[in-house]
Design a protein around this motif. Structure first.
Motif, short mmCIF file in Angstrom:
data_model
loop_
_atom_site.label_atom_id
_atom_site.label_comp_id
_atom_site.label_asym_id
_atom_site.label_seq_id
_atom_site.Cartn_x
_atom_site.Cartn_y
_atom_site.Cartn_z
N THR A 135 -5.60 -6.25 -4.69
CA THR A 135 -6.60 -6.10 -5.74
C THR A 135 -7.89 -6.78 -5.29
OG1 THR A 135 -6.18 -8.17 -6.94
CG2 THR A 135 -4.75 -6.29 -7.44
N ASN A 192 0.01 0.05 -4.82
CA ASN A 192 -1.18 0.74 -5.28
C ASN A 192 -1.89 1.36 -4.09
OD1 ASN A 192 -3.07 -1.15 -4.14
ND2 ASN A 192 -2.88 -2.46 -5.96
N GLU A 193 -3.01 2.01 -4.35
CA GLU A 193 -3.69 2.77 -3.30
C GLU A 193 -4.22 1.86 -2.19
OE1 GLU A 193 -3.64 5.88 -3.05
OE2 GLU A 193 -3.24 6.69 -5.05
N LYS A 194 -4.67 0.65 -2.54
CA LYS A 194 -5.25 -0.26 -1.55
C LYS A 194 -4.22 -1.22 -0.96
CE LYS A 194 -8.40 -2.32 -3.89
NZ LYS A 194 -9.56 -3.18 -4.19
N LYS A 228 0.84 -1.19 0.00
CA LYS A 228 0.00 0.00 0.00
C LYS A 228 0.88 1.25 0.00
CE LYS A 228 -3.92 2.08 2.41
NZ LYS A 228 -4.90 1.92 3.52
N LYS A 255 4.14 7.94 -1.65
CA LYS A 255 4.13 7.85 -3.12
C LYS A 255 5.26 8.68 -3.73
CE LYS A 255 0.10 7.73 -5.11
NZ LYS A 255 -1.20 8.13 -5.74
N SER A 287 -2.73 -3.81 -11.74
CA SER A 287 -1.84 -4.27 -10.69
C SER A 287 -1.49 -5.75 -10.82
CB SER A 287 -2.46 -4.03 -9.31
OG SER A 287 -2.48 -2.67 -9.00
N GLN A 306 -11.44 -2.21 -9.72
CA GLN A 306 -11.59 -0.95 -9.01
C GLN A 306 -10.47 0.00 -9.42
OE1 GLN A 306 -11.78 -2.15 -4.89
NE2 GLN A 306 -13.90 -2.81 -5.07
N LYS A 307 -10.81 1.29 -9.48
CA LYS A 307 -9.88 2.27 -10.03
C LYS A 307 -8.60 2.39 -9.21
CE LYS A 307 -12.04 6.27 -7.74
NZ LYS A 307 -12.67 7.60 -7.95
N GLU A 308 -8.66 2.03 -7.92
CA GLU A 308 -7.45 2.11 -7.08
C GLU A 308 -6.40 1.07 -7.46
OE1 GLU A 308 -11.05 3.30 -4.59
OE2 GLU A 308 -10.51 1.63 -5.90
N GLU A 309 -6.77 0.13 -8.32
CA GLU A 309 -5.87 -0.96 -8.68
C GLU A 309 -5.18 -0.75 -10.02
OE1 GLU A 309 -8.36 -4.40 -8.75
OE2 GLU A 309 -9.38 -3.85 -6.91
#
Length: 383
Positions: free
Chosen positions: A359, A354-356, A2, A6, A312, A328-331
Motif C-alpha cells: 500500500t 492486491n495489484e501492487k 502481488k 488472480k 488492503s 490508490q485504487k490498486e489497494e
C-alpha cells in the motif's frame, strides 16, 4: 503480496489442506475458541496447543490442552495457528525453530478458514473486518493508530452511508468470524445503537462475534445501554487509567453500568503501543520488491470497510482519512462492482493480495512489527 494468478493464488494451499484429516488448534484463547466454534463440525480436532504451562491438561470446548512438546504430527495431521497478530510472531518463530513447515505442518487460521470455505463450498468466509462509523474521539493520544492528532476535523459518516456499506459487505461475504465496529470512540457516534441494531437484526446469523471497543472514558446514557443489552454483542474496554487518571471514575462507572445491563465485556490493558510514525518514516526510495516484502512481513491483519470498498490495510485507510496518505485504487476492492465469479479473488484480497503487492502507506510506515523498537505508553496524551 502481488497478484500474479488472480483467482488461483491459493490453489496450492487447498491441495495441501486436502491431504490433512486431523488438526490441533494452537491457541487456547479468544481466537482459538472462535475458530473451534466455526470449524468443529467441519474438521477433526485432536485438541488445543498452548504455551501457557497453567493451561496444560485443562479442557476447552471439551478438547484437551497440550503443550507443543506433547504433540507429534503424522502425515495427515496439521496445526492451525489461532492467535492474534500480536501474539503470533513469537509463536510462529517457535514452530519454525522446532522444524515445522508453514503450509505443510501448520496453517494460519485466516488462511485455512477462507480457503476451506471458498474451495469446498464456494462461500466467502472472512476472519474479521473493521468498520469506523466515526473517528470522533474525546482523547488525543500521541500514538493513535487512527492518526487522529493529524486529522483536524473528525470524519463522521451518516447512518445511511454506514448501512450501505454493511449491505454491500454481506452481499459479497457469506460469513465473518469477527465484525468489529470501532472508532474514534464508538460511544460518541450519534447512531451507534442503530448500527449495532442493524447488524444484529439483519446479519447476526452471519457473524460469529459482533464486537466494539471503547476507550473506557465515556459512559453512555442508560437508554443506549438498555438498547445494547438486547443485542448479542461484546465490548472490549481499554484501560487507560494510568495515562488519563482524571477519567478513572468514568472507567469505573462504565464497568458498573455494563454489569448492571448484563452486557458482555472484557478489559484490555496494553503494556505499550507501537509507533507507526507515518510522518517521520521515509521508504519512498525503496524498490517494489522491498515494499512488497515490508507489506508481507507486517503483522497487521485488519482491513477496513468504508465507502463501499475494502482497504488492503486499515492503517492505510485511517491515514487517508487523516489526510496524511494518498489512497490508490490498486489497494482497494470495490464491493460495488463485485460479481459472484470473483469470490476467490475477494478471498485472496482479504488475505493480503492486491495489484501492487503493498500500500502507499508502506512508504511512510514502520510496520506493525512486534520487534518494532519504538513504542510508547498506551493513550499518552498529545500536549
Amino acid at each position: 503480496m502481488k497478484w500474479t494468478r488472480k483467482g488461483h493464488e491459493l490453489d496450492h494451499v487447498y491441495d495441501k489442506i486436502q491431504k490433512k484429516d486431523k488438526y490441533y488448534i494452537f491457541g487456547a484463547g479468544d481466537y482459538g475458541s472462535q475458530f473451534y466454534r466455526i470449524m468443529k463440525d467441519e474438521i477433526t480436532v485432536l485438541g488445543y496447543i498452548d504455551n501457557s504451562p497453567a493451561k496444560r491438561g485443562q479442557n476447552l470446548h471439551g478438547q484437551k490442552i497440550y503443550q507443543l512438546s506433547d504433540v507429534k504430527l503424522s502425515e495427515d495431521t496439521a496445526i492451525i495457528v489461532a492467535v492474534s497478530q500480536i501474539a503470533r510472531s513469537g509463536l510462529v518463530s517457535k514452530l519454525d525453530d522446532e522444524g515445522y513447515i508453514e503450509g505443510e505442518d501448520y496453517f494460519k487460521m485466516e488462511l485455512f478458514l477462507s480457503v476451506w470455505y471458498v474451495y469446498r463450498y464456494n462461500k466467502v468466509y472472512f476472519m474479521s473486518v473493521s468498520m469506523l462509523p466515526s473517528t470522533a474521539c474525546n482523547l488525543n493520544c500521541e500514538l493513535c493508530l487512527n492518526f487522529n492528532p493529524y486529522a483536524g476535523k473528525p470524519d463522521v459518516r451518516s447512518l445511511a452511508q454506514v448501512k450501505e456499506d454493511i449491505d454491500l459487505f454481506f452481499q459479497a461475504v457469506d460469513y465473518v468470524m469477527l465484525y468489529h465496529v470501532s472508532g474514534g470512540e464508538p460511544f460518541l457516534y450519534p447512531h451507534f445503537a442503530e448500527v449495532i441494531e442493524y447488524l444484529g437484526t439483519r446479519y447476526r446469523d452471519r457473524i460469529l462475534t459482533l464486537r466494539t471497543v471503547t476507550n473506557g472514558t465515556v459512559v453512555p446514557p442508560d437508554s443506549l445501554l438498555q438498547r445494547l443489552s438486547e443485542i448479542d454483542f461484546e465490548i472490549t474496554v481499554d484501560d487507560y487509567r494510568e495515562a488519563v487518571p482524571d477519567k478513572k471514575e468514568d472507567f469505573e462507572r462504565l464497568i458498573q453500568k455494563l454489569n448492571k445491563y448484563k452486557i458482555k465485556y472484557e478489559i484490555n490493558k496494553a503494556e505499550s503501543w507501537i509507533d507507526l510514525a507515518p510522518t517521520r518514516t521515509d521508504h519512498s526510495m525503496w524498490t517494489e520488491e522491498q515494499l512488497i516484502e515490508h507489506f508481507d512481513n507486517c503483522a497487521q491483519t485488519w482491513q477496513e470497510l468504508r465507502d463501499g470498498k475494502l482497504y488492503s490495510c486499515n492503517y492505510d485507510g485511517y491515514a487517508t482519512v487523516a489526510r496524511i496518505n494518498e489512497q490508490q485504487k490498486e489497494e482497494v476492492f470495490d464491493l460495488r462492482n463485485f460479481q459472484p465469479e470473483q469470490k476467490k479473488e475477494l478471498v485472496e484480497f482479504r488475505l493480503g493480495y492486491n495489484e501492487k503487492g503493498y500500500t502507499n502507506l508502506c512508504k511512510h510506515c514502520r510496520g506493525f512489527y512486534m520487534d518494532n523498537p519504538v513504542v510508547g505508553q498506551p493513550a499518552a496524551q498529545k500536549k
